[in-house]
Design an enzyme around this catalytic site. Structure first.
Site, PDB file in Angstrom:
ATOM      1  CE  LYS A 175      -1.912   2.985   2.598  1.00 36.41           C
ATOM      2  NZ  LYS A 175      -1.892   4.120   1.673  1.00 36.41           N
ATOM      3  N   GLY A 183       6.772   5.097   8.185  1.00 41.18           N
ATOM      4  CA  GLY A 183       5.918   6.280   8.205  1.00 41.18           C
ATOM      5  C   GLY A 183       6.090   7.002   9.525  1.00 41.18           C
ATOM      6  CB  SER A 184       4.114   9.659  11.077  1.00 40.13           C
ATOM      7  OG  SER A 184       2.859   9.020  11.104  1.00 40.13           O
ATOM      8  CB  THR A 185       6.379   8.355  15.767  1.00 44.36           C
ATOM      9  OG1 THR A 185       7.750   8.236  15.345  1.00 44.36           O
ATOM     10  CG2 THR A 185       6.239   7.774  17.163  1.00 44.36           C
ATOM     11  N   GLY A 235       2.693   4.692  13.329  1.00 51.49           N
ATOM     12  CA  GLY A 235       3.399   3.498  13.807  1.00 51.49           C
ATOM     13  C   GLY A 235       2.748   2.926  15.052  1.00 51.49           C
ATOM     14  CD  GLU A 238      13.220   0.859   9.726  1.00 55.00           C
ATOM     15  OE1 GLU A 238      13.672   1.825  10.373  1.00 55.00           O
ATOM     16  OE2 GLU A 238      13.750  -0.255   9.726  1.00 55.00           O
ATOM     17  CB  CYS A 258      12.988   9.148   8.263  1.00 50.54           C
ATOM     18  SG  CYS A 258      14.017   8.006   7.344  1.00 50.54           S
ATOM     19  CD  GLU A 264       9.744  13.008  11.352  1.00 48.99           C
ATOM     20  OE1 GLU A 264       8.614  12.473  11.470  1.00 48.99           O
ATOM     21  OE2 GLU A 264      10.719  12.424  10.857  1.00 48.99           O
TER      22      GLU A 264
HETATM   23  P1  NAD Z   1       2.123   8.405   7.613  1.00 48.20           P
HETATM   24  O1  NAD Z   1       2.353   7.648   8.848  1.00 48.20           O
HETATM   25  O2  NAD Z   1       1.069   9.421   7.586  1.00 48.20           O
HETATM   26  O3  NAD Z   1       1.789   7.427   6.395  1.00 48.20           O
HETATM   27  C1  NAD Z   1       2.616   6.361   6.023  1.00 48.20           C
HETATM   28  C2  NAD Z   1       1.772   5.297   5.361  1.00 48.20           C
HETATM   29  O4  NAD Z   1       0.851   4.787   6.316  1.00 48.20           O
HETATM   30  C3  NAD Z   1       0.923   5.797   4.192  1.00 48.20           C
HETATM   31  O5  NAD Z   1       0.860   4.811   3.199  1.00 48.20           O
HETATM   32  C4  NAD Z   1      -0.437   5.998   4.834  1.00 48.20           C
HETATM   33  O6  NAD Z   1      -1.509   5.913   3.923  1.00 48.20           O
HETATM   34  C5  NAD Z   1      -0.458   4.841   5.804  1.00 48.20           C
HETATM   35  N1  NAD Z   1      -1.375   5.042   6.918  1.00 48.20           N
HETATM   36  C6  NAD Z   1      -1.740   6.228   7.500  1.00 48.20           C
HETATM   37  N2  NAD Z   1      -2.629   5.996   8.485  1.00 48.20           N
HETATM   38  C7  NAD Z   1      -2.830   4.659   8.539  1.00 48.20           C
HETATM   39  C8  NAD Z   1      -3.629   3.808   9.343  1.00 48.20           C
HETATM   40  N3  NAD Z   1      -4.421   4.302  10.302  1.00 48.20           N
HETATM   41  N4  NAD Z   1      -3.582   2.483   9.132  1.00 48.20           N
HETATM   42  C9  NAD Z   1      -2.784   1.971   8.176  1.00 48.20           C
HETATM   43  N5  NAD Z   1      -2.014   2.719   7.355  1.00 48.20           N
HETATM   44  C10 NAD Z   1      -2.030   4.050   7.548  1.00 48.20           C
HETATM   45  O7  NAD Z   1       3.556   8.963   7.273  1.00 48.20           O
HETATM   46  P2  NAD Z   1       3.912   9.933   6.088  1.00 48.20           P
HETATM   47  O8  NAD Z   1       3.485  11.284   6.531  1.00 48.20           O
HETATM   48  O9  NAD Z   1       3.447   9.383   4.806  1.00 48.20           O
HETATM   49  O10 NAD Z   1       5.502   9.795   6.065  1.00 48.20           O
HETATM   50  C11 NAD Z   1       6.324  10.617   6.745  1.00 48.20           C
HETATM   51  C12 NAD Z   1       6.857   9.918   7.979  1.00 48.20           C
HETATM   52  O11 NAD Z   1       7.581   8.750   7.636  1.00 48.20           O
HETATM   53  C13 NAD Z   1       7.813  10.766   8.740  1.00 48.20           C
HETATM   54  O12 NAD Z   1       7.487  10.737  10.097  1.00 48.20           O
HETATM   55  C14 NAD Z   1       9.163  10.113   8.506  1.00 48.20           C
HETATM   56  O13 NAD Z   1      10.108  10.319   9.493  1.00 48.20           O
HETATM   57  C15 NAD Z   1       8.782   8.690   8.372  1.00 48.20           C
HETATM   58  N6  NAD Z   1       9.796   7.942   7.642  1.00 48.20           N
HETATM   59  C16 NAD Z   1      10.590   7.067   8.339  1.00 48.20           C
HETATM   60  C17 NAD Z   1      11.576   6.354   7.699  1.00 48.20           C
HETATM   61  C18 NAD Z   1      12.475   5.405   8.437  1.00 48.20           C
HETATM   62  O14 NAD Z   1      13.136   4.609   7.807  1.00 48.20           O
HETATM   63  N7  NAD Z   1      12.511   5.438   9.752  1.00 48.20           N
HETATM   64  C19 NAD Z   1      11.743   6.496   6.326  1.00 48.20           C
HETATM   65  C20 NAD Z   1      10.917   7.393   5.639  1.00 48.20           C
HETATM   66  C21 NAD Z   1       9.932   8.085   6.322  1.00 48.20           C
END
Ligand code: NAD
Length: 492
Positions: A190, A243-245, A248, A265, A299, A396
């Site tokens: 996804k 994605g975001s904490t 997560g 991550e 990130c 962040e």
């Molecule tokens: P996000 O958490 O909003 O979304 C990430 C993914 O999760 C998207 O595909 C989104 O549609 C999905 N998602 C959102 N809500 C969900 C839910 N309730 N259930 C299931 N899936 C859901 O993050 P973002 O804003 O897209 O990305 C930015 C974040 O990612 C930043 O915090 C960044 O630090 C982090 N990031 C971390 C790493 C790492 O390796 N640690 C790498 C890249 C990005």
């Protein structure tokens, strides 16, 4: 200005109807409310993608389950699986420019960064292609009575949900697809709702390269909708999330409810410590590029600067200068060094943080405003005179925004650096070897740069301490996330 022409393949891909990849078929979603794909450089709608529904997720998970349990995939020898992943990598490389152009249109990043992303994604696939026929267990001389032959088997964990963000869409997908395929798992991918195009093209590329039916399925749509249905689906054995904490934590709850395996991550707010003996000719431009690269949407970005008070003014003024000289513009212009933020929502979020910094008494040394009058461009921004109690230092921002503070001793620098709920990365600038390695040990984070703001390579584990995640991607650690160990006791 030297704006590149879109390739005919990209034009026709944009014009085509976007569908979900389920099994071997591209199918429409059961909901008929598409999501508009916006080019963040100008706000124009360039395509639509489906917002899949729970029923679509169910079909995708069933297709992945069928492919995992029977048919070509479980029968495939490791060497053949390795060759297949190499073929996918070769096919991606052959379409590199198309993938890069789509990434630029969708995410906004400068085309040269997008080309670098494709190179990294291809590299990750090749790296894991090499692992596919090197997966093995162990034998054990055990202490039990009797004559026993005891060994372990490494087996794929099963059907995996791969949920990825929008900042490096293709790289994030490849970092998961490579080890997932090498291990013999099947998956439902996804991509982020803001940046799904490169994943959809990758789906076409993987099928053309010979990926068996159902091994990788792709569903697009909003996280709270399709993402939620996917992570809660009982047919999913493991969730691999970047994605975001905040998200997560939702994923971790879903994994706990279903006792699914999970790797996370997550976000970061990484310290960048510049000691008084640092080589400033190197430290200043690299620290600036570290935070402004990819518009700060990385990130591991070194987003908190801790600089010794004796050199603080020189360093901060130098970083401000680098930011002022950066060329912001449409990613399709090969001269652009920084593109827009990914979306209007992200622009508003970053703007709100800058305003909060100002209201909290910090000093906006440079930037802080929208660049131009179309698209979501934010000027490279430096916020000085911050302290660790401020929101701009603790949270962040995920934009081209650096917060700076000064320190006087090594202990103080480490204490300030570690005063964070995150622990993804950290950097130290010094010419003293002992200081460098002592401080590398002292920073509580998963990736440390010494005289470099950040490092990433598909052979080197990547992941966070504290609230920056669980598990490590890349390298052998990344492969292990997709394997489980079975211990076999044979009584001879
Ligand atoms: P996000 O958490 O909003 O979304 C990430 C993914 O999760 C998207 O595909 C989104 O549609 C999905 N998602 C959102 N809500 C969900 C839910 N309730 N259930 C299931 N899936 C859901 O993050 P973002 O804003 O897209 O990305 C930015 C974040 O990612 C930043 O915090 C960044 O630090 C982090 N990031 C971390 C790493 C790492 O390796 N640690 C790498 C890249 C990005």
């Amino acid at each position: 200005m030297s704006t590149i022409e879109l390739s005919p393949a990209v034009k026709s891909f944009l014009a085509s109807e976007k569908r979900l990849l389920i099994g071997k078929d591209w199918t429409g979603a059961s909901s008929d409310a598409p999501i508009g794909v916006i080019n963040p450089s100008n706000g124009e709608r360039i395509a639509d993608i489906p917002d899949a529904a729970a029923g679509d997720v169910d079909r995708a998970v069933k297709a992945a389950r069928n492919a995992f349990e029977s048919g070509a995939w479980p029968e495939m020898k490791p060497g053949a699986r390795s060759r297949l992943i190499y073929q996918i990598a070769d096919a991606m490389e052959a379409r590199a420019e198309d993938l890069a152009q789509l990434e630029t249109l969708d995410n906004g990043k400068p085309i040269n960064l997008a080309r670098g992303d494709v190179f990294a994604a291809v590299g990750a696939m090749r790296y894991y292609a090499g692992w596919a026929d090197k997966i093995h267990g162990t034998t054990h001389n055990v202490n039990m009575p009797g004559d026993l032959h005891v060994y372990t088997l490494k087996e794929p964990v099963g059907v995996v949900a791969l949920v990825v963000p929008w900042n490096y869409p293709l790289v994030m997908a490849a970092m998961k697809l490579g080890p997932c395929l090498a291990a013999g798992c099947t998956a439902v991918l996804k991509p982020a709702e803001d940046t799904s195009l490169s994943a959809l093209l990758l789906g076409e590329i993987m099928l053309e390269a010979g990926l068996p039916e159902g091994v990788i399925n792709i569903v697009t749509g909003y996280g709270h909708n399709v993402g939620d249905a996917l992570i809660h689906h009982p047919g999913i054995d493991k969730i691999a999330f970047t994605g975001s904490t905040a998200t997560g934590k939702i994923i971790a709850h879903a994994a706990a409810d279903g006792l699914k395996k999970v790797s996370l991550e997550l976000g970061g707010k990484s310290p960048n410590i510049i000691m008084p003996d640092a080589n400033l000719e190197a430290a200043i431009p690299a620290s600036a590029m570290g935070i402004f690269f990819n518009s700060g949407q990385t990130c591991t970005a070194p987003s908190r600067l801790y600089v010794h008070k004796d050199i603080a003014e020189e360093v901060i003024a130098g970083i401000v200068e680098v930011g002022k000289n950066m060329k912001l513009g449409d990613g399709l212009d090969e001269e652009s060094q920084m593109g827009p933020l990914v979306s209007a929502k992200q622009f508003e979020r970053v703007s709100a943080y800058i305003a909060a910094g100002e209201e909290g008494g910090a000093q906006i040394r440079s930037g802080g405003k929208q660049h131009g009058d179309s698209g979501y461009f934010m000027e490279p921004t430096v916020i000085a005179d911050t302290n660790n109690q401020m929101k701009v230092v603790q949270e962040e921002i995920f934009g081209p925004v650096l917060v700076t503070q000064t320190f006087e001793t090594e202990e103080e620098a480490l204490a300030l650096s570690n005063d964070s709920e995150f622990g993804l990365a950290g950097a130290i600038w010094t010419q003293d070897l002992s200081t460098a390695h002592r401080m590398a040990r002292g920073i509580k984070a998963g990736i440390i740069g010494i005289n470099t703001p950040m490092g990433a390579d598909w052979d080197v584990p990547l992941g966070g301490y504290k609230q920056s995640g669980i598990g490590r991607e890349n390298g052998r650690d990344g492969l292990e996330l997709y394997l489980q160990t079975k211990s076999v006791f044979a009584n001879l």
